[in-house]
Design an enzyme around this catalytic site. Structure first.
Site, PDB file in Angstrom:
ATOM      1  N   ASP A 334      62.246  57.079  36.486  1.00  7.03           N
ATOM      2  CA  ASP A 334      61.629  57.443  37.750  1.00  7.03           C
ATOM      3  C   ASP A 334      61.528  56.234  38.686  1.00  7.03           C
ATOM      4  O   ASP A 334      61.205  55.125  38.252  1.00  7.03           O
ATOM      5  CB  ASP A 334      60.236  58.016  37.473  1.00  7.03           C
ATOM      6  CG  ASP A 334      59.592  58.610  38.698  1.00  7.03           C
ATOM      7  OD1 ASP A 334      60.175  59.531  39.284  1.00  7.03           O
ATOM      8  OD2 ASP A 334      58.497  58.141  39.079  1.00  7.03           O
ATOM      9  N   GLU A 363      66.737  57.255  38.720  1.00  8.09           N
ATOM     10  CA  GLU A 363      66.456  58.058  39.909  1.00  8.09           C
ATOM     11  C   GLU A 363      66.685  57.165  41.126  1.00  8.09           C
ATOM     12  O   GLU A 363      65.753  56.715  41.782  1.00  8.09           O
ATOM     13  CB  GLU A 363      65.017  58.591  39.904  1.00  8.09           C
ATOM     14  CG  GLU A 363      64.770  59.564  41.058  1.00  8.09           C
ATOM     15  CD  GLU A 363      63.340  59.548  41.597  1.00  8.09           C
ATOM     16  OE1 GLU A 363      63.035  60.369  42.466  1.00  8.09           O
ATOM     17  OE2 GLU A 363      62.535  58.703  41.164  1.00  8.09           O
ATOM     18  N   ASP A 430      62.066  67.592  43.356  1.00  9.11           N
ATOM     19  CA  ASP A 430      61.746  66.795  44.534  1.00  9.11           C
ATOM     20  C   ASP A 430      62.431  67.276  45.808  1.00  9.11           C
ATOM     21  O   ASP A 430      62.346  66.610  46.840  1.00  9.11           O
ATOM     22  CB  ASP A 430      62.145  65.329  44.295  1.00  9.11           C
ATOM     23  CG  ASP A 430      61.149  64.593  43.418  1.00  9.11           C
ATOM     24  OD1 ASP A 430      59.953  64.923  43.462  1.00  9.11           O
ATOM     25  OD2 ASP A 430      61.570  63.680  42.682  1.00  9.11           O
TER      26      ASP A 430
END
Length: 558
Positions: A334, A363, A430
């Site tokens: 992340d 990410e 997201d």
């Protein structure tokens, strides 16, 4: 010839080892200017007197440039080379470190040839082969399925049961808890395997006060709302029994303000041994004014100081624990582009010690070549591909030719090994749901999934895409999965079966267009799979076949 457009650099995206005895070389030139490119090459220490030449193929064209490439098997790991170019006017040039010249003195080539000085085995970026074969199903755990404590299942859990504060299927808010848990996923493993899924990617599962769990207060324990550590063991065992893999979400950029280390700093300030584990300007953390670094603008998510050796050791230990104890297959990382390169290099060494097939997927939303050279990530979530799909199917900014050019440009961003490990997606937790963005057009959604599947790398499917599930931006993109019979699911299942083709797992890729039909061809071991996509509102007839409006066709030849 436009000399300014020429580009090649040694030991880069344009010159890299594709294996211990294999090199791949690329040359960029202005679009349409070169009619031929030859590689003139030889052993580094004999290049001045002994050379060979080989033609380079035009492998990609984007809006501005042509890209030529060749792959060499190396008898000697010390490679020297220059390029011999012919332009549209019939003029010839040599291209070396001195640029493009009409003459080249090979007797002095040791001053200015390009080189791969030596292919050291530990400098070669290895490829995790199973990623190219993977159909990855992303699950936002709280919204997928809820198993009752007695082993039953409830798709509509009662409001007020434990932390649950919404009815299953209601539109979520940032504070909604629907009650989905890990045993609920375990109950649906046969469904997922039948759908064509062979890898699960779970959003964070560790102890946290939020529904999304990206603010973690205990990295060593699964949140009780998800069933605790034993529920995860049941899930991991169930996946292993079915030949499926699991990737977990590593939130190592930041944590929760409730984590023990940050609470200790809040209490003791600089006297705390954890003060330098965070990025704090002053004695103690304060929110007004905010004097410590955080994720985005969230004061409740303090940022780890990943330049601190103690933090590196702590977080690496977490990464190791879930592999050692539960056998997970890797980590999605992340906010990975805000974490120090030093940390990721250390983390990779620690994780890869458990096996070269343990994957690390960053990410990173943007060009990430510095992370994808073999010392940090295996791949990234390919949001640049997501944007290309949106510009083609949703926003109308690209026609078929434009999509070819965009995707060719994306392939040239990274070395080949990284391209074949990309996590390709059309939406996720997201983003807006692709189905909603494309006007709830099932044909467009299926065609977009087909393009996803034909891209080199892993195919990611966000949970609920197969229903198909609607949703706007977060938190609306995180709606509950509605269980029942959905005819569209059968179409997704049929499509995903093509992912088992060798051509789609390992084949070379070529993008083309004809009469505004987008074409992707993949070839491997005598097998050719070709995708035709008609993203217009009119039926198209091409090569003797009919493609409906917004539809696609897949042809497989042996």
């Amino acid at each position: 010839m436009n000399k300014q457009a020429l580009l090649h650099k040694s030991d880069s995206l344009y010159s890299f080892a594709a294996g211990e005895d294999c090199a791949e070389l690329r040359l960029r030139a202005a679009r349409g200017e070169l009619t031929s490119v030859y590689l003139v090459y030889g052993t580094k220490h004999r290049f001045c007197v002994e050379r060979k030449s080989i033609p380079m193929a035009l492998v990609a064209t984007d809006e501005l440039f042509d890209y030529f490439a060749v792959r060499l098997t190396l008898a000697d790991k010390r490679l020297a080379y220059v390029f011999y170019l012919t332009d549209a006017d019939g003029k010839h040039y040599y291209y070396s470190e001195d640029g493009a010249t009409e003459e080249y003195d090979f007797s002095l080539a040791f001053y200015n040839f390009f080189q791969l000085a030596y292919v050291n085995p530990n400098d070669v970026m290895p490829k995790v082969d199973w990623l190219s074969d993977a159909v990855v199903y992303q699950i936002f755990v709280d919204r997928f399925n809820r198993a009752e404590p007695n082993g039953g299942a409830s798709s509509k859990p009662a409001v007020g049961s434990g932390c649950i504060n919404m009815k299953w299927g209601e539109k979520p808010t940032p504070k909604s808890f629907a009650g989905g848990n890990l045993d609920g996923i375990t109950q649906k493993l046969d469904y997922l395997r039948d759908l064509g899924v062979n890898t699960l990617y779970l959003t964070p599962i560790f102890t946290s006060v939020s529904n999304h769990k990206y603010d973690i207060s205990d990295y060593y324990n699964v949140d009780p709302h998800f069933g605790g550590n034993e529920a995860f063991r049941r899930l991991s065992d169930g996946c292993r029994a079915r030949g499926m893999r699991i990737i977990l979400d590593a939130v190592f950029n930041h944590c929760s303000e409730n984590i023990a280390q940050f609470r200790d700093v809040c209490k003791s300030g600089k006297k705390s041994k954890y003060h330098d584990w965070f990025v704090i300007r002053g004695d103690k953390p304060t929110k007004r004014p905010l004097n410590y670094d955080v994720f985005a603008e969230c004061s409740y998510m303090p940022k780890w100081n990943t330049a601190n050796p103690e933090v590196i050791e702590y977080l690496c230990g977490i990464g190791e624990y879930w592999i050692k104890e539960y056998g997970i297959d890797g980590w999605r990382l992340d906010v990975s582009d805000e974490v120090s390169h030093e940390f990721w290099r250390a983390f990779r060494k620690r994780i890869k010690a458990f096996g070269a097939d343990k994957v690390l997927i960053g990410e990173n939303w943007h060009d990430s070549r510095s992370y994808l050279m073999g010392d940090q990530f295996d791949s990234i979530m390919n949001y640049a591909f997501t944007k290309a799909e949106l510009d083609f199917f949703v926003y109308g900014k690209l026609d078929a030719k434009g999509l070819c050019e965009r995707l060719n440009g994306l392939l040239m961003r990274n070395i080949t090994q990284a391209n074949y490990m990309m996590l390709n997606l059309i939406d996720c937790h997201d983003t807006h749901r692709f189905f909603t963005l494309c006007g709830k057009n099932e044909e467009k959604l299926l065609s977009a999934l087909a393009v996803n599947m034909f891209m080199p790398g892993a195919t990611m499917v966000y949970y609920g895409t197969e229903i198909p599930l609607e949703g706007g931006y977060d938190p609306d993109s995180r709606r509950c999965f509605i269980w029942g019979d959905h005819p569209f699911t059968d179409r997704v299942r049929e499509l995903l079966r093509y992912k088992k083709l060798e051509a789609l797992c390992a084949g070379d890729v070529r993008f083309d267009s004809e009469d505004d039909v987008f074409i992707v061809e993949r070839k491997a071991d005598g097998q050719t799979a070709t995708l035709y996509v008609n993203n217009t509102d009119k039926e198209k007839t091409l090569f003797g076949m009919t493609i409906g409006a917004y539809g696609h066709k897949i042809i497989v030849e042996k």
